[in-house]
Enzyme design. Structure first.
Site, PDB file in Angstrom:
ATOM      1  N   GLY A  11      16.791  70.532 -54.932  1.00  0.00           N
ATOM      2  CA  GLY A  11      16.255  71.680 -54.187  1.00  0.00           C
ATOM      3  C   GLY A  11      15.774  72.762 -55.138  1.00  0.00           C
ATOM      4  O   GLY A  11      16.454  73.080 -56.106  1.00  0.00           O
ATOM      5  N   ARG A  72      13.617  64.698 -54.778  1.00  0.00           N
ATOM      6  CA  ARG A  72      14.885  63.971 -54.822  1.00  0.00           C
ATOM      7  C   ARG A  72      14.471  62.509 -54.944  1.00  0.00           C
ATOM      8  O   ARG A  72      13.843  61.964 -54.041  1.00  0.00           O
ATOM      9  CB  ARG A  72      15.701  64.231 -53.556  1.00  0.00           C
ATOM     10  CG  ARG A  72      15.988  65.726 -53.301  1.00  0.00           C
ATOM     11  CD  ARG A  72      16.997  65.906 -52.182  1.00  0.00           C
ATOM     12  NE  ARG A  72      16.982  67.255 -51.625  1.00  0.00           N
ATOM     13  CZ  ARG A  72      17.730  68.271 -52.073  1.00  0.00           C
ATOM     14  NH1 ARG A  72      18.516  68.115 -53.099  1.00  0.00           N
ATOM     15  NH2 ARG A  72      17.687  69.452 -51.484  1.00  0.00           N
ATOM     16  N   ASP A 103      24.112  69.273 -59.545  1.00  0.00           N
ATOM     17  CA  ASP A 103      24.958  68.220 -60.121  1.00  0.00           C
ATOM     18  C   ASP A 103      24.391  66.806 -59.906  1.00  0.00           C
ATOM     19  O   ASP A 103      24.564  65.935 -60.757  1.00  0.00           O
ATOM     20  CB  ASP A 103      26.401  68.328 -59.611  1.00  0.00           C
ATOM     21  CG  ASP A 103      26.504  68.300 -58.103  1.00  0.00           C
ATOM     22  OD1 ASP A 103      25.464  68.405 -57.429  1.00  0.00           O
ATOM     23  OD2 ASP A 103      27.628  68.157 -57.595  1.00  0.00           O
ATOM     24  N   THR A 126      20.439  75.967 -58.631  1.00  0.00           N
ATOM     25  CA  THR A 126      20.573  75.682 -57.196  1.00  0.00           C
ATOM     26  C   THR A 126      21.036  76.961 -56.512  1.00  0.00           C
ATOM     27  O   THR A 126      21.836  77.706 -57.082  1.00  0.00           O
ATOM     28  CB  THR A 126      21.595  74.556 -56.903  1.00  0.00           C
ATOM     29  OG1 THR A 126      21.964  74.608 -55.514  1.00  0.00           O
ATOM     30  CG2 THR A 126      22.873  74.683 -57.721  1.00  0.00           C
ATOM     31  N   ASP A 128      23.006  77.108 -54.172  1.00  0.00           N
ATOM     32  CA  ASP A 128      24.341  76.908 -53.582  1.00  0.00           C
ATOM     33  C   ASP A 128      25.506  77.435 -54.424  1.00  0.00           C
ATOM     34  O   ASP A 128      26.616  77.551 -53.922  1.00  0.00           O
ATOM     35  CB  ASP A 128      24.572  75.419 -53.303  1.00  0.00           C
ATOM     36  CG  ASP A 128      23.750  74.942 -52.121  1.00  0.00           C
ATOM     37  OD1 ASP A 128      23.238  75.796 -51.378  1.00  0.00           O
ATOM     38  OD2 ASP A 128      23.622  73.721 -51.946  1.00  0.00           O
ATOM     39  N   ASP A 130      27.354  75.992 -56.584  1.00  0.00           N
ATOM     40  CA  ASP A 130      28.489  75.068 -56.478  1.00  0.00           C
ATOM     41  C   ASP A 130      28.654  74.210 -57.738  1.00  0.00           C
ATOM     42  O   ASP A 130      29.005  73.039 -57.654  1.00  0.00           O
ATOM     43  CB  ASP A 130      28.317  74.174 -55.241  1.00  0.00           C
ATOM     44  CG  ASP A 130      26.999  73.408 -55.248  1.00  0.00           C
ATOM     45  OD1 ASP A 130      26.148  73.689 -56.129  1.00  0.00           O
ATOM     46  OD2 ASP A 130      26.819  72.535 -54.395  1.00  0.00           O
ATOM     47  N   ARG A 172      25.207  73.160 -47.686  1.00  0.00           N
ATOM     48  CA  ARG A 172      25.631  71.939 -46.988  1.00  0.00           C
ATOM     49  C   ARG A 172      27.098  71.636 -47.267  1.00  0.00           C
ATOM     50  O   ARG A 172      27.832  71.215 -46.405  1.00  0.00           O
ATOM     51  CB  ARG A 172      24.740  70.771 -47.421  1.00  0.00           C
ATOM     52  CG  ARG A 172      24.819  69.614 -46.520  1.00  0.00           C
ATOM     53  CD  ARG A 172      23.648  68.644 -46.629  1.00  0.00           C
ATOM     54  NE  ARG A 172      22.899  68.680 -47.874  1.00  0.00           N
ATOM     55  CZ  ARG A 172      21.617  68.378 -47.958  1.00  0.00           C
ATOM     56  NH1 ARG A 172      20.950  68.077 -46.875  1.00  0.00           N
ATOM     57  NH2 ARG A 172      20.997  68.388 -49.119  1.00  0.00           N
TER      58      ARG A 172
END
Ligand code: F6P
Length: 323
Positions: A11, A72, A103, A126, A128, A130, A172
């Site tokens: 993303g 992706r 990751d 990203t 996110d 994370d 997500r």
């Protein structure tokens, strides 16, 4: 090292362009040529590499998205796909690659490095947030500020109509955008994948808020929350609180676009430069990340083996202030 490549994968995230620029300019300053790969690993399999001069990356620092494109790639998950990618890298005499992504992208990069012998260095990119081994990922700050602007606007209309708003933000499998935008936006509650959701507790919280004299409620829901997203949460909460006037807003991909904030630009500059330094030092299969203001290197595999815990202290803070 004479020649390296840079690609963006997974993303997109605001700040990726600033990171590409930093890689190119930092390498150029050391007499190293940089080749840009179009559309991530998918483009690598197809040999879509071209030389990026220092001038070629002018005027992109402030732009969201990624000038290289992203994808992706299922083909890159196969050994055959990676072998094709290796051939193209060898044809161009590329000795190292900077991979800007999450990751999943780092897993692919690690496999490529092992099979090809070409060094890889990751830059955590990203929205996110994370990835272990850094305080913040590239794009997170911008995404939270975008969500926050929306929350501030929703508060205006929520207060005018004494309504509850259920606001779904991205993530997500991660609640960082939700938690930060909820604290900064003064939300009544936040639902994140990292903690099980109890609708009864949420219903009590909403009821109490109105009983305490609040004129409106803002509930931030991470898309990966276990209750099934903001619409489902709103439906169930609506059953629990009689005559709850409520609306649902899903922010979606708007959080992925837009100009990077100052913080993301500085982070991109530091990490892009550090990635080139790591390659020049002969390092391989590491990720560069900012921790407590220092730029450090961690093994790439840490990004998918270790998941940093969401601090209870921040979740508690959110709860304490929501009264
Ligand atoms: O970039 C991370 C992320 O934004 C997640 O928060 C989200 O679930 C996902 O990407 C959406 O991906 P796609 O663009 O493939 O729909």
């Amino acid at each position: 090292m004479q020649r390296i490549a840079v690609l963006t994968s997974g993303g997109d995230a605001p700040g990726m362009n600033a990171a590409i620029r930093a890689v190119v300019r930092s390498a150029d300053a050391r007499g190293v040529q940089v080749y840009g790969v179009q559309r991530g690993f998918e483009g690598l399999i197809e040999g879509r590499l071209s030389y990026l001069s220092a001038r070629r990356v002018s005027g992109i620092l402030h732009l969201g998205g990624t000038m290289l494109g992203s994808a992706r790639s299922d083909r890159f998950l196969t050994i055959e796909g990676r072998a094709q990618a290796t051939e193209h890298l060898q044809e161009q005499e590329i000795e190292g690659i900077v991979v800007i992504g999450g990751d999943g992208s780092f897993r692919g990069a690690q496999a490529l490095s092992k099979e090809s012998g070409i060094a890889v260095v990751g830059v955590p990119g990203t929205i996110d947030n994370d990835i272990s081994g850094c305080d913040y990922t590239l794009g997170f700050d911008t995404a939270v500020n975008t969500a926050l602007e929306a929350i501030d606007r929703l508060r205006d209309t929520a207060a005018s109509h004494q309504r509850a708003f259920f606001i779904e933000v991205m993530g997500r499998s991660s609640g960082w955008i939700a938690l930060y935008s909820a604290i900064a936006g003064g939300a009544t509650d936040v639902l994140v994948p990292e903690r099980p959701t109890d609708i009864d507790v949420l219903v009590d919280r909403i009821r109490q808020a109105f009983e305490l004299g609040k004129q409106y409620c803002l509930i931030v829901v991470a898309e990966g929350d276990d209750a099934g997203g903001a619409y489902e949460v709103a439906r169930r909460a609506g059953e629990g609180v009689r005559e709850l006037d409520h609306r649902v807003t899903t922010l979606g991909h708007v959080q992925r676009g837009g100009p990077p904030t100052m913080r993301d630009r500085i982070l991109a500059a530091r990490l892009g430069d550090a990635a080139v330094t790591a390659l020049m030092d002969g390092d391989d299969r590491v990720m560069v990340g900012e921790v407590h203001r220092d730029v450090i290197r961690t093994p790439l595999e840490r990004s998918w083996i270790v998941t940093d815990k969401m601090p209870d202290e921040l979740l508690d803070l959110m709860d304490r202030l929501a009264r």
